[in-house]
Design a protein around this motif. Sequence first.
Motif, PDB file in Angstrom:
ATOM      1  N   ARG A   1       0.806  -1.217   0.000  1.00 41.83           N
ATOM      2  CA  ARG A   1       0.000   0.000   0.000  1.00 41.83           C
ATOM      3  C   ARG A   1       0.847   1.279   0.000  1.00 41.83           C
ATOM      4  NH1 ARG A   1      -0.711  -2.235   5.164  1.00 41.83           N
ATOM      5  NH2 ARG A   1       0.236  -0.967   6.781  1.00 41.83           N
ATOM      6  N   ASP A   2       2.151   1.149   0.202  1.00 37.81           N
ATOM      7  CA  ASP A   2       3.028   2.324   0.143  1.00 37.81           C
ATOM      8  C   ASP A   2       3.115   2.832  -1.292  1.00 37.81           C
ATOM      9  OD1 ASP A   2       3.464   2.076   2.818  1.00 37.81           O
ATOM     10  OD2 ASP A   2       5.456   1.178   2.623  1.00 37.81           O
ATOM     11  N   GLU A   3       3.295   4.135  -1.423  1.00 40.69           N
ATOM     12  CA  GLU A   3       3.377   4.712  -2.761  1.00 40.69           C
ATOM     13  C   GLU A   3       4.723   4.373  -3.410  1.00 40.69           C
ATOM     14  OE1 GLU A   3       5.002   8.619  -0.678  1.00 40.69           O
ATOM     15  OE2 GLU A   3       3.078   7.698  -0.371  1.00 40.69           O
ATOM     16  N   ALA A   4       4.739   4.434  -4.709  1.00 41.41           N
ATOM     17  CA  ALA A   4       5.965   4.146  -5.457  1.00 41.41           C
ATOM     18  C   ALA A   4       6.982   5.259  -5.222  1.00 41.41           C
ATOM     19  CB  ALA A   4       5.648   4.028  -6.946  1.00 41.41           C
ATOM     20  N   VAL A   5       8.242   4.885  -5.242  1.00 44.13           N
ATOM     21  CA  VAL A   5       9.320   5.849  -5.044  1.00 44.13           C
ATOM     22  C   VAL A   5       9.666   6.471  -6.388  1.00 44.13           C
ATOM     23  CG1 VAL A   5      11.700   6.113  -4.285  1.00 44.13           C
ATOM     24  CG2 VAL A   5      10.198   4.521  -3.109  1.00 44.13           C
ATOM     25  N   THR A   6       9.754   7.786  -6.425  1.00 44.99           N
ATOM     26  CA  THR A   6      10.131   8.453  -7.672  1.00 44.99           C
ATOM     27  C   THR A   6      11.642   8.547  -7.761  1.00 44.99           C
ATOM     28  OG1 THR A   6       9.975  10.614  -6.634  1.00 44.99           O
ATOM     29  CG2 THR A   6       8.016   9.798  -7.733  1.00 44.99           C
ATOM     30  N   TYR A   7      12.153   8.345  -8.934  1.00 51.07           N
ATOM     31  CA  TYR A   7      13.587   8.408  -9.198  1.00 51.07           C
ATOM     32  C   TYR A   7      13.762   8.790 -10.660  1.00 51.07           C
ATOM     33  CZ  TYR A   7      12.439   3.816 -10.997  1.00 51.07           C
ATOM     34  OH  TYR A   7      11.855   2.788 -11.678  1.00 51.07           O
ATOM     35  N   PRO A   8      14.910   9.364 -10.986  1.00 53.93           N
ATOM     36  CA  PRO A   8      15.139   9.697 -12.397  1.00 53.93           C
ATOM     37  C   PRO A   8      15.330   8.427 -13.236  1.00 53.93           C
ATOM     38  CG  PRO A   8      16.984  10.418 -11.037  1.00 53.93           C
ATOM     39  CD  PRO A   8      15.951   9.846 -10.122  1.00 53.93           C
ATOM     40  N   LYS A   9      14.633   8.354 -14.332  1.00 56.74           N
ATOM     41  CA  LYS A   9      14.687   7.156 -15.188  1.00 56.74           C
ATOM     42  C   LYS A   9      16.090   6.917 -15.753  1.00 56.74           C
ATOM     43  CE  LYS A   9      10.311   6.392 -14.786  1.00 56.74           C
ATOM     44  NZ  LYS A   9       9.841   5.402 -13.864  1.00 56.74           N
ATOM     45  N   TRP A  10      16.812   7.996 -16.061  1.00 55.23           N
ATOM     46  CA  TRP A  10      18.156   7.823 -16.626  1.00 55.23           C
ATOM     47  C   TRP A  10      19.081   7.189 -15.600  1.00 55.23           C
ATOM     48  CZ3 TRP A  10      22.150   9.982 -14.066  1.00 55.23           C
ATOM     49  CH2 TRP A  10      21.861  11.028 -13.201  1.00 55.23           C
ATOM     50  N   ALA A  11      18.886   7.496 -14.322  1.00 51.71           N
ATOM     51  CA  ALA A  11      19.757   6.917 -13.291  1.00 51.71           C
ATOM     52  C   ALA A  11      19.527   5.413 -13.186  1.00 51.71           C
ATOM     53  CB  ALA A  11      19.503   7.588 -11.951  1.00 51.71           C
ATOM     54  N   TYR A  12      18.289   4.986 -13.301  1.00 46.78           N
ATOM     55  CA  TYR A  12      17.997   3.557 -13.219  1.00 46.78           C
ATOM     56  C   TYR A  12      18.501   2.827 -14.456  1.00 46.78           C
ATOM     57  CZ  TYR A  12      15.557  -0.696 -12.006  1.00 46.78           C
ATOM     58  OH  TYR A  12      15.279  -1.992 -11.666  1.00 46.78           O
ATOM     59  N   ARG A  13      18.385   3.466 -15.635  1.00 43.79           N
ATOM     60  CA  ARG A  13      18.858   2.836 -16.865  1.00 43.79           C
ATOM     61  C   ARG A  13      20.371   2.682 -16.873  1.00 43.79           C
ATOM     62  NH1 ARG A  13      15.195   6.287 -19.586  1.00 43.79           N
ATOM     63  NH2 ARG A  13      16.939   7.638 -20.022  1.00 43.79           N
TER      64      ARG A  13
END
Length: 67
Positions: free
Chosen positions: A12-24
Amino acid sequence: MGARPAIPVKRRDEAVTYPKWAYRCRHLVENFWTRLKEWRAVATRYEKTATSFLAVIHIAAAADWIK
């Protein structure tokens, strides 16, 4: 420091936002650390002080870059 883990504790916790380029591009960093750990001095941390350990990391990174 305000950092949150990327894996939520409960559904039920919200998704964590992160920069997509950092994950890629995180695999590039992980691969680089793997290559650095091939150096025994980096993997076992023979150096006692942080400055000398950083110097070994710089030397290993430069040698990896030249390769």
